[in-house]
Design an enzyme around this catalytic site. Sequence first.
Site, PDB file in Angstrom:
ATOM      1  N   SER A 252       0.809  -1.222   0.000  1.00 33.52           N
ATOM      2  CA  SER A 252       0.000   0.000   0.000  1.00 33.52           C
ATOM      3  C   SER A 252       0.846   1.278   0.000  1.00 33.52           C
ATOM      4  O   SER A 252       0.497   2.234  -0.698  1.00 33.52           O
ATOM      5  CB  SER A 252      -0.961  -0.005   1.191  1.00 33.52           C
ATOM      6  OG  SER A 252      -1.844  -1.090   1.068  1.00 33.52           O
ATOM      7  N   LYS A 299      -9.534  -5.048  11.482  1.00 29.83           N
ATOM      8  CA  LYS A 299     -10.671  -4.578  10.669  1.00 29.83           C
ATOM      9  C   LYS A 299     -12.003  -4.565  11.426  1.00 29.83           C
ATOM     10  O   LYS A 299     -12.875  -3.772  11.102  1.00 29.83           O
ATOM     11  CB  LYS A 299     -10.801  -5.442   9.411  1.00 29.83           C
ATOM     12  CG  LYS A 299      -9.742  -5.140   8.369  1.00 29.83           C
ATOM     13  CD  LYS A 299      -9.970  -5.926   7.105  1.00 29.83           C
ATOM     14  CE  LYS A 299      -8.858  -5.653   6.123  1.00 29.83           C
ATOM     15  NZ  LYS A 299      -8.969  -6.427   4.894  1.00 29.83           N
ATOM     16  N   ASP A 335     -12.583  -2.769   0.424  1.00 26.00           N
ATOM     17  CA  ASP A 335     -12.250  -4.127  -0.045  1.00 26.00           C
ATOM     18  C   ASP A 335     -13.341  -4.646  -0.988  1.00 26.00           C
ATOM     19  O   ASP A 335     -13.044  -5.286  -2.005  1.00 26.00           O
ATOM     20  CB  ASP A 335     -12.142  -5.097   1.139  1.00 26.00           C
ATOM     21  CG  ASP A 335     -10.792  -5.006   1.841  1.00 26.00           C
ATOM     22  OD1 ASP A 335      -9.831  -4.510   1.223  1.00 26.00           O
ATOM     23  OD2 ASP A 335     -10.706  -5.429   3.013  1.00 26.00           O
ATOM     24  N   ALA A 362     -13.551 -17.367   6.180  1.00 26.41           N
ATOM     25  CA  ALA A 362     -14.701 -16.603   6.710  1.00 26.41           C
ATOM     26  C   ALA A 362     -14.214 -15.448   7.587  1.00 26.41           C
ATOM     27  O   ALA A 362     -14.855 -15.077   8.562  1.00 26.41           O
ATOM     28  CB  ALA A 362     -15.636 -17.523   7.490  1.00 26.41           C
ATOM     29  N   ALA A 365     -11.709 -10.575   4.794  1.00 28.33           N
ATOM     30  CA  ALA A 365     -11.746 -10.523   3.332  1.00 28.33           C
ATOM     31  C   ALA A 365     -12.929 -11.337   2.815  1.00 28.33           C
ATOM     32  O   ALA A 365     -13.558 -10.986   1.809  1.00 28.33           O
ATOM     33  CB  ALA A 365     -10.437 -11.056   2.756  1.00 28.33           C
ATOM     34  N   ASN A 384     -14.862 -22.852   5.835  1.00 20.61           N
ATOM     35  CA  ASN A 384     -13.924 -22.288   6.807  1.00 20.61           C
ATOM     36  C   ASN A 384     -13.512 -23.327   7.839  1.00 20.61           C
ATOM     37  O   ASN A 384     -14.259 -24.251   8.141  1.00 20.61           O
ATOM     38  CB  ASN A 384     -14.553 -21.078   7.523  1.00 20.61           C
ATOM     39  CG  ASN A 384     -13.512 -20.201   8.190  1.00 20.61           C
ATOM     40  OD1 ASN A 384     -12.447 -19.952   7.613  1.00 20.61           O
ATOM     41  ND2 ASN A 384     -13.776 -19.755   9.401  1.00 20.61           N
ATOM     42  N   ARG A 385     -12.283 -23.139   8.354  1.00 19.94           N
ATOM     43  CA  ARG A 385     -11.792 -24.022   9.416  1.00 19.94           C
ATOM     44  C   ARG A 385     -12.726 -23.943  10.627  1.00 19.94           C
ATOM     45  O   ARG A 385     -13.167 -24.963  11.145  1.00 19.94           O
ATOM     46  CB  ARG A 385     -10.369 -23.584   9.801  1.00 19.94           C
ATOM     47  CG  ARG A 385      -9.810 -24.296  10.987  1.00 19.94           C
ATOM     48  CD  ARG A 385      -8.409 -23.812  11.260  1.00 19.94           C
ATOM     49  NE  ARG A 385      -8.356 -22.383  11.607  1.00 19.94           N
ATOM     50  CZ  ARG A 385      -7.248 -21.723  11.923  1.00 19.94           C
ATOM     51  NH1 ARG A 385      -6.094 -22.357  11.914  1.00 19.94           N
ATOM     52  NH2 ARG A 385      -7.286 -20.439  12.232  1.00 19.94           N
ATOM     53  N   GLY A 476      -4.393 -11.376  -5.945  1.00 22.54           N
ATOM     54  CA  GLY A 476      -5.171 -10.284  -5.367  1.00 22.54           C
ATOM     55  C   GLY A 476      -4.642  -8.885  -5.636  1.00 22.54           C
ATOM     56  O   GLY A 476      -5.155  -7.909  -5.064  1.00 22.54           O
TER      57      GLY A 476
HETATM   58  P1  NAP Z   1      -8.699 -12.664   8.905  1.00 24.86           P
HETATM   59  O1  NAP Z   1      -9.927 -11.862   9.127  1.00 24.86           O
HETATM   60  O2  NAP Z   1      -7.735 -12.856   9.980  1.00 24.86           O
HETATM   61  O3  NAP Z   1      -9.183 -14.113   8.383  1.00 24.86           O
HETATM   62  C1  NAP Z   1      -8.260 -15.138   8.175  1.00 24.86           C
HETATM   63  C2  NAP Z   1      -8.947 -16.326   7.500  1.00 24.86           C
HETATM   64  O4  NAP Z   1      -7.922 -17.290   7.240  1.00 24.86           O
HETATM   65  C3  NAP Z   1      -9.982 -17.005   8.383  1.00 24.86           C
HETATM   66  O5  NAP Z   1     -10.966 -17.579   7.565  1.00 24.86           O
HETATM   67  C4  NAP Z   1      -9.155 -18.093   9.072  1.00 24.86           C
HETATM   68  O6  NAP Z   1      -9.896 -19.211   9.505  1.00 24.86           O
HETATM   69  C5  NAP Z   1      -8.269 -18.504   7.930  1.00 24.86           C
HETATM   70  N1  NAP Z   1      -7.057 -19.149   8.393  1.00 24.86           N
HETATM   71  C6  NAP Z   1      -5.958 -18.557   8.886  1.00 24.86           C
HETATM   72  N2  NAP Z   1      -5.040 -19.481   9.205  1.00 24.86           N
HETATM   73  C7  NAP Z   1      -5.583 -20.683   8.907  1.00 24.86           C
HETATM   74  C8  NAP Z   1      -5.103 -22.015   8.989  1.00 24.86           C
HETATM   75  N3  NAP Z   1      -3.888 -22.304   9.428  1.00 24.86           N
HETATM   76  N4  NAP Z   1      -5.924 -23.014   8.578  1.00 24.86           N
HETATM   77  C9  NAP Z   1      -7.166 -22.739   8.105  1.00 24.86           C
HETATM   78  N5  NAP Z   1      -7.657 -21.496   7.992  1.00 24.86           N
HETATM   79  C10 NAP Z   1      -6.877 -20.474   8.385  1.00 24.86           C
HETATM   80  O7  NAP Z   1      -7.866 -12.082   7.673  1.00 24.86           O
HETATM   81  P2  NAP Z   1      -8.408 -11.271   6.412  1.00 24.86           P
HETATM   82  O8  NAP Z   1      -8.406  -9.818   6.699  1.00 24.86           O
HETATM   83  O9  NAP Z   1      -9.651 -11.895   5.914  1.00 24.86           O
HETATM   84  O10 NAP Z   1      -7.222 -11.506   5.364  1.00 24.86           O
HETATM   85  C11 NAP Z   1      -7.036 -12.795   4.790  1.00 24.86           C
HETATM   86  C12 NAP Z   1      -6.094 -12.691   3.585  1.00 24.86           C
HETATM   87  O11 NAP Z   1      -6.627 -11.827   2.616  1.00 24.86           O
HETATM   88  C13 NAP Z   1      -4.721 -12.126   3.926  1.00 24.86           C
HETATM   89  O12 NAP Z   1      -3.762 -12.867   3.220  1.00 24.86           O
HETATM   90  C14 NAP Z   1      -4.798 -10.706   3.402  1.00 24.86           C
HETATM   91  O13 NAP Z   1      -3.532 -10.199   3.054  1.00 24.86           O
HETATM   92  C15 NAP Z   1      -5.653 -10.906   2.188  1.00 24.86           C
HETATM   93  N6  NAP Z   1      -6.326  -9.663   1.772  1.00 24.86           N
HETATM   94  C16 NAP Z   1      -6.070  -9.175   0.534  1.00 24.86           C
HETATM   95  C17 NAP Z   1      -6.696  -8.018   0.108  1.00 24.86           C
HETATM   96  C18 NAP Z   1      -6.393  -7.476  -1.252  1.00 24.86           C
HETATM   97  O14 NAP Z   1      -6.646  -6.288  -1.493  1.00 24.86           O
HETATM   98  N7  NAP Z   1      -5.897  -8.283  -2.182  1.00 24.86           N
HETATM   99  C19 NAP Z   1      -7.590  -7.345   0.936  1.00 24.86           C
HETATM  100  C20 NAP Z   1      -7.875  -7.887   2.191  1.00 24.86           C
HETATM  101  C21 NAP Z   1      -7.239  -9.051   2.604  1.00 24.86           C
HETATM  102  P3  NAP Z   1     -10.499 -19.245  10.994  1.00 24.86           P
HETATM  103  O15 NAP Z   1     -11.743 -18.409  10.960  1.00 24.86           O
HETATM  104  O16 NAP Z   1     -10.767 -20.680  11.232  1.00 24.86           O
HETATM  105  O17 NAP Z   1      -9.464 -18.687  11.904  1.00 24.86           O
END
Ligand code: NAP
Length: 497
Positions: A252, A299, A335, A362, A365, A384-385, A476
């Site tokens: 960013s 977030k 997003d 879940a 994002a 989702n896990r 992404g």
């Molecule tokens: P978040 O709210 O922390 O959510 C993380 C997700 O990943 C949850 O569904 C979580 O499952 C799952 N997860 C994490 N570790 C896991 C594991 N070891 N096994 C199974 N599931 C696992 O994060 P977020 O904000 O959604 O971001 C997620 C990703 O999206 C990141 O890589 C971020 O950089 C990317 N992102 C990209 C953009 C873009 O503009 N391209 C924008 C936003 C986000 P649980 O619910 O079971 O914990």
Amino acid sequence: MFKSKICLCLTGSTLSENLNILNKYRNWIDIAELRVDYLTEDERLYIRRFPEMAKVPCILTIRRKIDGGAYVDGEATRTLLFARGLAFADQDVRKNFAYVDFEEDFHVPSLQDAALAFETGIIRSVHSMDGPIKNIPQKIESLRTTGYEIPKVAFMPRTLSDVTNLFRQSKDLRDKDSILVAMGGLGLPSRILASRLHSFLTYTSPVELSDNLSHLGQIDPITLSEIYNFRSITQETSIFGITGYPLHHTQSPAIHNEGYKNYGLDSVYIPVRAENVDEAIEFADQVGIKGMSVTIPHKQSVLSYMKEISSETGDIGACNTIVKNGSDWYGYNTDAFGLMEALKKFLGIKNLKHMKVSIIGAGGASCAAAYVVKELGGKACIFNRTISKAKDLAEKYNFKYAVLSAESKSLLDEYSDLFIQTTSIGMGSTIEEISKDPIDFYDFKGSEAVYDVIYTPAKTALLKRAEEAGCKISNGLTMLQYQAEQQFYLFTGVKYE
Ligand code: NAP
């Protein structure tokens, strides 16, 4: 207009290595610091020649291990080395060291006198490697023993609040030169905003030697100047940023700062690493930050600090953009817009009608992804896990849900027109991190379109496997770019095109 100088720390093992590196960065720096503690024993014999070779003002520093350096021999030999560096002073002061760094407890009157006689400035430094210095003005005052020194306070913050304290207390230190540094990843704002701190200089490391000082969190002078536009930052510059934790892989700053340059805006966008969102808000309020991108894990928790949120932020339940108006914060979610535009471009279609979509994850994002699929008229199943999170999200939009494991293979098969991967699995830089695939139990047919919101690495293990099977894929970066463009507009009122 006060401007901090850029100092290049040279931690090469020989003078010629340092000189070669200095030549590469010469156009981006004002001062070079010769770190004698990193030179080989033989090279230390010739340090006196360095200022003449360097042809920029040089600082002579022999940093001890306890102060974060590499010098392990005794104080007697260190004193001799300082003497060697300051000896045979030349009438042409450009051939002498411009500054010498003596630590708080290093008082050798003959060396001090020699420095003063030949116009070598004394930087009187204190380094706290294991925590903050609470009363910085008092510390700075105690370091001015002769009245000639430039006092330097460098500390390793434990939390972002320690850095906030530095910015707060720096306001009382503007009448005389001093050097103020918060080190490590948390301290990065103090390096980029050194001019706002009225710090005499900011320290940088060349990329070639960055491993030597990686614990200190210095960036290289080209990044400082070209990405963060360091030379243009003044008291009037508008500050924006991104907050999250650990905030390792963010592109960013490059996107936003390039926009400011292209549109001629006096603004800078900086990383603000914060373990807790309250510290990020406290820092932003103290420093006068006008808007921030918000990322993992803040977030949701940031919502409670918002005076008002946009309707889609409320629907999605996550906020990735906060904007300050007066003394209040307002929350937005870009997003969803970013993903919507990215999917339309990726698939070459205007909506997702008649498409069955698997949303993997879940978290934050995924909330945006579910919102977008609904808005575009698609049907989805959320995997989702943690099944309860998948259930909550799916029920909001009347979607299906399932646990993220091999037992859900048939549902993945059914919802296989488009995969939107939103977990953080596969993101990172280590082999272990990037070899992970959240649906390694699923065999691609080749007809699926696969959008992974991750962009570091550029091709996740999942995307590689899908591509090999003949699927259409995208990472992404497009989502990031579109969401950042909308953010840019919210921050500046200027359209990023
Ligand atoms: P978040 O709210 O922390 O959510 C993380 C997700 O990943 C949850 O569904 C979580 O499952 C799952 N997860 C994490 N570790 C896991 C594991 N070891 N096994 C199974 N599931 C696992 O994060 P977020 O904000 O959604 O971001 C997620 C990703 O999206 C990141 O890589 C971020 O950089 C990317 N992102 C990209 C953009 C873009 O503009 N391209 C924008 C936003 C986000 P649980 O619910 O079971 O914990």
